[in-house]
Design a protein around this motif. Sequence first.
Motif, PDB file in Angstrom:
ATOM      1  N   PRO A 150      43.161 -30.627 -15.289  1.00 35.47           N
ATOM      2  CA  PRO A 150      43.774 -29.889 -16.399  1.00 35.47           C
ATOM      3  C   PRO A 150      42.770 -28.913 -17.025  1.00 35.47           C
ATOM      4  O   PRO A 150      41.554 -29.136 -16.976  1.00 35.47           O
ATOM      5  N   GLU A 151      43.271 -27.854 -17.619  1.00 35.40           N
ATOM      6  CA  GLU A 151      42.410 -26.803 -18.162  1.00 35.40           C
ATOM      7  C   GLU A 151      41.445 -27.318 -19.226  1.00 35.40           C
ATOM      8  O   GLU A 151      40.284 -26.897 -19.262  1.00 35.40           O
ATOM      9  N   ASP A 152      41.880 -28.239 -20.074  1.00 34.46           N
ATOM     10  CA  ASP A 152      40.968 -28.735 -21.110  1.00 34.46           C
ATOM     11  C   ASP A 152      39.807 -29.519 -20.489  1.00 34.46           C
ATOM     12  O   ASP A 152      38.680 -29.458 -20.962  1.00 34.46           O
ATOM     13  N   VAL A 153      40.072 -30.219 -19.408  1.00 34.30           N
ATOM     14  CA  VAL A 153      39.014 -30.958 -18.707  1.00 34.30           C
ATOM     15  C   VAL A 153      38.085 -29.975 -17.998  1.00 34.30           C
ATOM     16  O   VAL A 153      36.862 -30.075 -18.101  1.00 34.30           O
ATOM     17  N   SER A 154      38.654 -28.999 -17.308  1.00 36.08           N
ATOM     18  CA  SER A 154      37.822 -28.059 -16.558  1.00 36.08           C
ATOM     19  C   SER A 154      36.993 -27.181 -17.499  1.00 36.08           C
ATOM     20  O   SER A 154      35.863 -26.810 -17.167  1.00 36.08           O
ATOM     21  N   TYR A 155      37.493 -26.881 -18.685  1.00 39.11           N
ATOM     22  CA  TYR A 155      36.721 -26.096 -19.645  1.00 39.11           C
ATOM     23  C   TYR A 155      35.450 -26.849 -20.055  1.00 39.11           C
ATOM     24  O   TYR A 155      34.357 -26.278 -20.074  1.00 39.11           O
ATOM     25  N   ARG A 156      35.599 -28.118 -20.364  1.00 38.16           N
ATOM     26  CA  ARG A 156      34.428 -28.927 -20.752  1.00 38.16           C
ATOM     27  C   ARG A 156      33.439 -29.039 -19.591  1.00 38.16           C
ATOM     28  O   ARG A 156      32.227 -28.938 -19.777  1.00 38.16           O
ATOM     29  N   MET A 157      33.973 -29.230 -18.387  1.00 35.04           N
ATOM     30  CA  MET A 157      33.108 -29.336 -17.216  1.00 35.04           C
ATOM     31  C   MET A 157      32.361 -28.018 -16.985  1.00 35.04           C
ATOM     32  O   MET A 157      31.165 -28.018 -16.678  1.00 35.04           O
ATOM     33  N   LYS A 158      33.058 -26.930 -17.123  1.00 35.29           N
ATOM     34  CA  LYS A 158      32.438 -25.620 -16.925  1.00 35.29           C
ATOM     35  C   LYS A 158      31.305 -25.413 -17.923  1.00 35.29           C
ATOM     36  O   LYS A 158      30.215 -24.965 -17.546  1.00 35.29           O
ATOM     37  N   ARG A 159      31.552 -25.728 -19.168  1.00 38.15           N
ATOM     38  CA  ARG A 159      30.527 -25.575 -20.202  1.00 38.15           C
ATOM     39  C   ARG A 159      29.297 -26.426 -19.866  1.00 38.15           C
ATOM     40  O   ARG A 159      28.157 -25.962 -19.945  1.00 38.15           O
ATOM     41  N   ASP A 160      29.530 -27.670 -19.439  1.00 39.55           N
ATOM     42  CA  ASP A 160      28.419 -28.555 -19.088  1.00 39.55           C
ATOM     43  C   ASP A 160      27.669 -28.056 -17.848  1.00 39.55           C
ATOM     44  O   ASP A 160      26.443 -28.131 -17.776  1.00 39.55           O
ATOM     45  N   PHE A 162      32.026 -14.792 -17.271  1.00 39.13           N
ATOM     46  CA  PHE A 162      31.352 -14.214 -16.117  1.00 39.13           C
ATOM     47  C   PHE A 162      31.364 -15.156 -14.916  1.00 39.13           C
ATOM     48  O   PHE A 162      30.937 -14.788 -13.830  1.00 39.13           O
ATOM     49  N   TYR A 163      31.806 -16.383 -15.127  1.00 37.01           N
ATOM     50  CA  TYR A 163      31.774 -17.414 -14.097  1.00 37.01           C
ATOM     51  C   TYR A 163      33.126 -18.102 -14.000  1.00 37.01           C
ATOM     52  O   TYR A 163      33.892 -18.121 -14.947  1.00 37.01           O
ATOM     53  N   GLU A 164      33.362 -18.695 -12.848  1.00 39.93           N
ATOM     54  CA  GLU A 164      34.513 -19.580 -12.745  1.00 39.93           C
ATOM     55  C   GLU A 164      34.010 -20.944 -12.294  1.00 39.93           C
ATOM     56  O   GLU A 164      33.020 -21.042 -11.572  1.00 39.93           O
ATOM     57  N   LEU A 165      34.684 -21.961 -12.775  1.00 37.93           N
ATOM     58  CA  LEU A 165      34.382 -23.314 -12.322  1.00 37.93           C
ATOM     59  C   LEU A 165      34.976 -23.419 -10.928  1.00 37.93           C
ATOM     60  O   LEU A 165      36.171 -23.220 -10.741  1.00 37.93           O
ATOM     61  N   ASP A 166      34.136 -23.675  -9.961  1.00 37.50           N
ATOM     62  CA  ASP A 166      34.605 -23.651  -8.578  1.00 37.50           C
ATOM     63  C   ASP A 166      34.272 -24.952  -7.880  1.00 37.50           C
ATOM     64  O   ASP A 166      33.257 -25.596  -8.163  1.00 37.50           O
ATOM     65  N   HIS A 167      35.148 -25.318  -6.977  1.00 37.41           N
ATOM     66  CA  HIS A 167      34.919 -26.464  -6.092  1.00 37.41           C
ATOM     67  C   HIS A 167      34.225 -25.918  -4.851  1.00 37.41           C
ATOM     68  O   HIS A 167      34.768 -25.030  -4.184  1.00 37.41           O
ATOM     69  N   LEU A 168      33.035 -26.411  -4.549  1.00 37.81           N
ATOM     70  CA  LEU A 168      32.333 -25.937  -3.363  1.00 37.81           C
ATOM     71  C   LEU A 168      33.196 -26.168  -2.130  1.00 37.81           C
ATOM     72  O   LEU A 168      33.438 -25.257  -1.348  1.00 37.81           O
ATOM     73  N   ILE A 169      33.636 -27.400  -1.939  1.00 39.29           N
ATOM     74  CA  ILE A 169      34.654 -27.663  -0.917  1.00 39.29           C
ATOM     75  C   ILE A 169      35.971 -27.536  -1.662  1.00 39.29           C
ATOM     76  O   ILE A 169      36.283 -28.343  -2.544  1.00 39.29           O
TER      77      ILE A 169
END
Length: 164
Positions: free
Chosen positions: A62-72, A86-93
């Motif tokens: 969910p977006e609220d979870v991914s936002y916190r993960m991105k910030r961390d 300037f960045y996106e939270l991305d899954h390497l795989i």
Amino acid sequence: MSGDMRRRLALAGFFLVIALPAGAQVLPDPRLTPGAIDPRVTEANIGSTICVPGYAHSVRPPEDVSYRMKRDLMAAYGHRGERLRFYELDHLIPLELGGAPLAWANLWVEPRHARNGWDAARKDDLERALNELVCSHRLPLATAQHDIAANWIAAYRKYLGPGR
């Protein structure tokens, strides 16, 4: 070199510098992001998982979870004070290849725009191409997962050519 040419080069250099914050990496740090797969996705069940339209969306955090993960992850990657946009939270795989949706080992902050063109949009192109190869049984799932995790730029060149 004429003064006009110097001004043009200086202006071009300025735009290259502002296109991406200085510390941005186009490949994730393998110590922080080695990649991780979702054990629920196997070669035997790709027809009912990653090859089903909408699968990746159905397992995306969910977006609220991914936002916190991105910030961390911005902090972990040393991008404190830089703009999240300037960045996106991305899954390497990627989820489209059975990447683990919430595993820290599979997440990184990928530059949206990179000086050398190896950015989020280009990686997205590779993800779609590898998903198509896997789902058409022209490439084993494990090979696609390995290649993109090892070095997604090398994988792009291997499967899609030298690039734009």
